[in-house]
Design a protein around this motif. Structure first.
Motif, PDB file in Angstrom:
ATOM      1  N   VAL A 477       0.839  -1.197   0.000  1.00  0.00           N
ATOM      2  CA  VAL A 477       0.000   0.000   0.000  1.00  0.00           C
ATOM      3  C   VAL A 477       0.878   1.252   0.000  1.00  0.00           C
ATOM      4  CG1 VAL A 477      -2.049  -0.957   1.124  1.00  0.00           C
ATOM      5  CG2 VAL A 477      -0.090  -0.222   2.520  1.00  0.00           C
ATOM      6  N   MET A 490      -4.737   1.832  -0.587  1.00  0.00           N
ATOM      7  CA  MET A 490      -4.529   0.816  -1.620  1.00  0.00           C
ATOM      8  C   MET A 490      -4.639   1.497  -2.979  1.00  0.00           C
ATOM      9  SD  MET A 490      -4.014  -1.929  -3.136  1.00  0.00           S
ATOM     10  CE  MET A 490      -3.617  -2.881  -1.671  1.00  0.00           C
ATOM     11  N   VAL A 525      -9.137   1.431   1.726  1.00  0.00           N
ATOM     12  CA  VAL A 525      -9.168   0.257   0.841  1.00  0.00           C
ATOM     13  C   VAL A 525     -10.562   0.112   0.236  1.00  0.00           C
ATOM     14  CG1 VAL A 525      -7.378  -1.008   2.111  1.00  0.00           C
ATOM     15  CG2 VAL A 525      -9.768  -1.227   2.809  1.00  0.00           C
TER      16      VAL A 525
END
Ligand code: GCU
Length: 632
Positions: A477, A490, A525
Motif C-alpha cells: 500500500v 490501496m 481500501v
C-alpha cells in the motif's frame, strides 16, 4: 505434451534466446521443447509404484562441465555424467579413455532432501549437482512406467540408462517422464542434474527472503499405470449444489472408453464414456447425505474413477468457497480466516526442506491446536502435496502461491512462460484439495505496466484452469507521509482484478511508528471486497527478553507488536482474515545480525526448534476469541 505450455516455452526461448542456465546443452542432451508438462499423473501419490527415495550418489558440477564445454559446445564424453558405463572398469580396460567423474563411486546422500543439509561444505552451495542410482525394474512388466519427481529446485535434466528423458523448470511442482520404452529388465541407471542457481529471469529471481534449498526436495517414484489410464481428473461441489466431474484418459484406448465415477461413502456410481480425445465431463445433483468439508469437520470421501483396466483414486472433501461483497463464504456461510504464514521448512536446527507427513502434522498442528487457527498461507511457492493433503485431513484452509516474488523479469517471455507453467502445474496437482481455497499469483511486486500485464495473464490462467476458487496476490500500500496516524491507501490497479484484497504491512517493525500508534491506523481500501492482512510481523530471538525497554528482537516487543496490530485489525471494517508473518523462524541469507539472526528470519511465533515465543499466546488468545465470534 500439452501444446500450450510447450509453445510458450519455445516462443520464449526463440524470442529471448535465454533459458536460465542450461541453454548450452550437449547436442544429445534434451531438445528444450521436451519440458515436462505431461504426463500430469494427478493423485500419483495414490498410485502403485516403486519408491526411489533413499541413498543416491551425488557430485557437484559448479562450472557445469556436464552441461556444456568451455566454449559452450556439448560437453565431451569425459564429462557426460549420465553415460551408462562402469567408469573404473572402462578406464582400467582401455588406457585411451578418460572420465573426469565417476558417479557410481561418488559420495552418497539421502533423497529427498536439499543438499544444503548434506554436509557442512554444501551448506551454501548454489549451482549444479548430479545424482545417480541404480534400481531393478520388475521383469514381465505390463502397462506404463513414469519417473515422477515431487519437486526439484530449480531446473532438472534427467537420463535413464544413458538416454535423455526430459527437462523441467521450476522448483516447487511435480513433473514426470514416461520411461516405459527406456526401462530394461533388471538393473537400470538413473542420472539427473539439478541446477539451483537463480537468475534475473528465473521464478523466483535471485533475491528473496528465504533459503534457496537446492536439490530433489520431494519424493522420487517409478509410478506404474495400465496402458490406458486416467491422467487428470477432478471432482468438486458447485455453489448450486451439484457435483461436477471431469477426467482425461491417456493411452491407446482413451477414446470412447466406458468409465465409472464411484463415491462409495455417498452410494454414488455414475457411469460415463470418454469422447474421441479421451475426455469426460459430468454434472449430477449432489446427494443429500453429502457432508461438506470444513475446518471444523474435515470430512473426506474416497473417490474412484475406473476406466478399462485403470482405477484412479483420490480422497476428496466437498465444500464451496466464494466471495459475496466483502464477505468470504465457506459452504455459503461468512468465515473469518484465522491464519498464519508458513515456509516449507521442517522444525529443527538444520532443516533440509524434507516434509514428511509427521513434519507436516507438527507444523499444521501448531496452527490448528496451538493457535486455534483455521487457515494457513503456504508461502511463497507451492508446498509439498504432503502438506496440502495434511491440511485436508486436519481441517485448515489454504492459500497456495507461486513464487512470483519481488523483482521478476516482467518483460521476459521465458519468465512468463515459466510462471504460467508453475501455476498450471500447481493448480492441476491440487485442485482436488478441499483445503486449498485461494490461488495467489504474486507477492510484493512493484506496480508497473509490464508487471500488471504479467500478473493479469496469470490471473486469467487461474480463472480458466479453476473458476471454483478465489484469486489473490499479496500487495503493498501507499503510506501517507505527513499523516498524524499511520494512513495507508490501496492504490494498486491490480486490486480490481482480485477476489480477495491482500495486504502485507509492517508498520512498527520496518517503520519507526510507536506501537501505541498502530491501533489508530487508517486504511483507505475498496469496500466492495474482503480484505486479508497476508503479512504483518516482527522479529524476536527466542529467549531474548527486554521487559522494560521492549527492545526490538525481544519477545516482549514482538508480543506488544501483536497486541497493537490486532487492535488495529479489529477496526478495519472489511477485514475477513489474516496470516501474520510467520509461524516458525526460517532460514534467510538476508538476515545476518550476529546477536539475533545469524541467517534466520526471526519473525516466527515459534523458534526454528519449535519453542513458542510470548507472542504465540497473544495470537492464540485472539483466535480463541475470534472463533467464538460470528463473522461480521
Ligand atoms: C516480506 C516478504 C517476506 C519476508 C518478510 C520479512 O513481506 O513477503 O517474504 O520474509 O517481508 O521481511 O520478514
Amino acid at each position: 505434451m500439452r501444446k500450450t505450455h510447450a509453445l510458450w516455452f519455445l516462443a520464449a526461448a526463440l524470442v529471448t534466446g535465454s533459458f536460465p542456465l542450461l541453454a548450452e546443452q550437449a547436442p544429445d542432451a534434451l531438445p528444450l521443447a521436451t519440458v515436462a508438462n505431461e504426463p500430469l499423473l494427478v493423485s500419483a501419490d495414490m498410485r502403485e509404484g516403486t519408491e526411489l527415495s533413499g541413498t543416491w550418489h551425488y557430485s557437484i558440477d559448479p562450472y557445469r562441465a556436464g552441461i556444456a564445454g568451455f566454449h559452450g559446445e556439448a560437453p565431451d564424453r569425459g564429462q557426460q555424467r549420465w553415460l551408462d558405463i562402469d567408469v573404473r572398469k572402462t578406464m582400467a580396460e582401455d588406457n585411451r579413455t578418460m572420465f573426469e567423474f565417476d558417479m557410481a563411486h561418488a559420495q552418497t546422500t539421502s533423497l529427498p532432501g536439499s543438499w544444503l543439509a548434506a554436509t557442512p561444505e554444501m551448506r551454501h552451495y548454489q549451482g549444479v549437482v548430479w545424482y545417480q542410482r541404480h534400481f531393478d525394474a520388475p521383469a514381465g512388466r505390463k502397462g506404463r512406467y513414469f519417473l515422477r519427481f515431487g519437486a526439484a529446485n530449480y531446473a532438472t535434466t534427467a537420463y535413464l540408462n544413458g538416454k535423455p528423458l526430459g527437462r523441467h523448470e521450476g522448483g516447487f511442482t511435480p513433473f514426470a517422464f514416461e520411461v516405459t520404452q527406456q526401462l530394461r529388465d533388471g538393473d537400470n541407471q538413473i542420472t539427473f542434474a539439478v541446477d539451483s542457481q537463480a537468475t534475473a529471469t528465473t521464478v523466483p529471481p535471485t533475491v528473496t527472503d528465504w533459503e534457496n534449498y537446492g536439490g530433489a526436495t520431494r519424493g522420487i517414484r517409478l509410478v506404474h499405470t495400465p496402458a490406458t489410464y486416467v491422467d487428470n481428473a477432478m471432482v468438486r461441489l458447485t455453489t448450486d449444489g451439484k457435483l461436477e466431474a471431469e477426467a482425461h484418459l491417456d493411452g491407446a484406448a482413451a477414446a470412447g472408453q466406458s468409465l465409472h465415477l464411484t463415491i462409495a461413502g455417498l452410494k454414488l456410481d455414475v457411469p460415463g464414456k470418454s469422447d474421441a480425445k479421451g475426455n469426460w465431463k459430468a454434472t449430477i445433483p449432489a446427494p443429500r447425505s453429502l457432508v461438506r468439508w470444513s475446518p471444523d469437520n474435515p470430512k473426506l470421501y474416497d473417490v474412484t474413477i475406473s476406466a478399462g483396466e485403470d482405477v484412479w483414486r483420490d480422497r476428496i472433501g466437498f465444500r464451496t468457497i466464494e466471495r459475496k461483497g466483502a464477505d468470504i463464504l465457506l459452504n455459503g456461510k461468512p468465515i473469518f480466516l484465522r491464519g498464519i504464514s508458513m515456509h516449507e521448512e521442517e522444525i529443527g536446527p538444520n532443516p533440509a526442506r524434507i516434509i514428511t507427513p509427521e513434519a507436516a502434522t507438527a507444523l499444521l498442528g501448531e496452527i490448528k491446536n496451538g493457535l486455534h487457527g483455521n487457515y494457513v498461507r503456504l508461502s511463497h511457492y507451492p508446498h509439498s502435496e504432503v502438506m496440502t493433503r495434511a491440511a485436508d485431513r486436519l481441517g485448515l484452509l489454504v492459500w497456495s502461491e507461486v513464487p512470483v516474488y519481488w523483482m521478476v523479469a516482467w518483460s521476459n517471455p521465458g519468465t512468463l512462460a515459466a510462471a504460467r507453467n508453475m501455476l498450471a502445474e500447481n493448480i492441476l496437482r491440487d485442485r482436488n484439495r478441499a483445503s486449498v481455497v485461494i490461488w495467489s499469483v504474486a507477492n510484493e511486486t512493484p506496480v508497473n505496466d509490464a508487471r500488471n500485464a504479467f500478473l493479469r495473464t496469470l490471473i486469467g490462467d487461474v480463472r480458466r484452469l479453476d473458476p471454483s476458487r478465489l484469486v489473490s496476490a499479496a500487495l503493498l500500500v501507499k503510506r501517507e507521509e505527513d499523516a498524524r496516524v499511520p494512513t495507508m491507501t490501496m492504490a494498486d490497479p491490480l486490486a480490481a482484478d482480485l477476489d480477495i484484497l491482500s495486504i502485507n504491512t509492517y508498520n512498527g517493525w520496518y517503520t519507526p511508528d510507536r506501537l501505541s500508534d498502530l491501533p489508530a491506523s487508517v486504511w483507505h481500501v475498496p469496500a466492495d471486497r474482503p480484505l486479508v492482512f497476508s503479512e504483518f510481523g516482527a522479529d524476536a530471538k527466542s529467549g531474548f527478553h527486554s521487559p522494560e525497554r521492549l527492545q526490538k528482537f525481544s519477545e516482549e516487543f514482538q508480543a506488544e507488536y501483536y497486541r497493537k496490530t490486532l487492535e488495529m485489525a479489529d477496526r478495519v471494517p472489511t477485514l475477513r482474515g489474516m496470516s501474520p508473518w510467520i509461524l516458525k523462524d526460517f532460514r534467510s541469507p538476508r538476515r545476518q545480525n550476529p546477536d539475533f539472526q545469524m541467517g534466520w528470519n526471526r519473525k516466527g511465533l515459534i523458534s526454528e526448534t519449535g519453542q513458542r515465543k510470548m507472542a504465540f499466546d497473544v495470537l492464540a488468545n485472539y483466535y480463541t476469541m475470534k472463533s467464538k465470534e460470528t463473522p461480521k
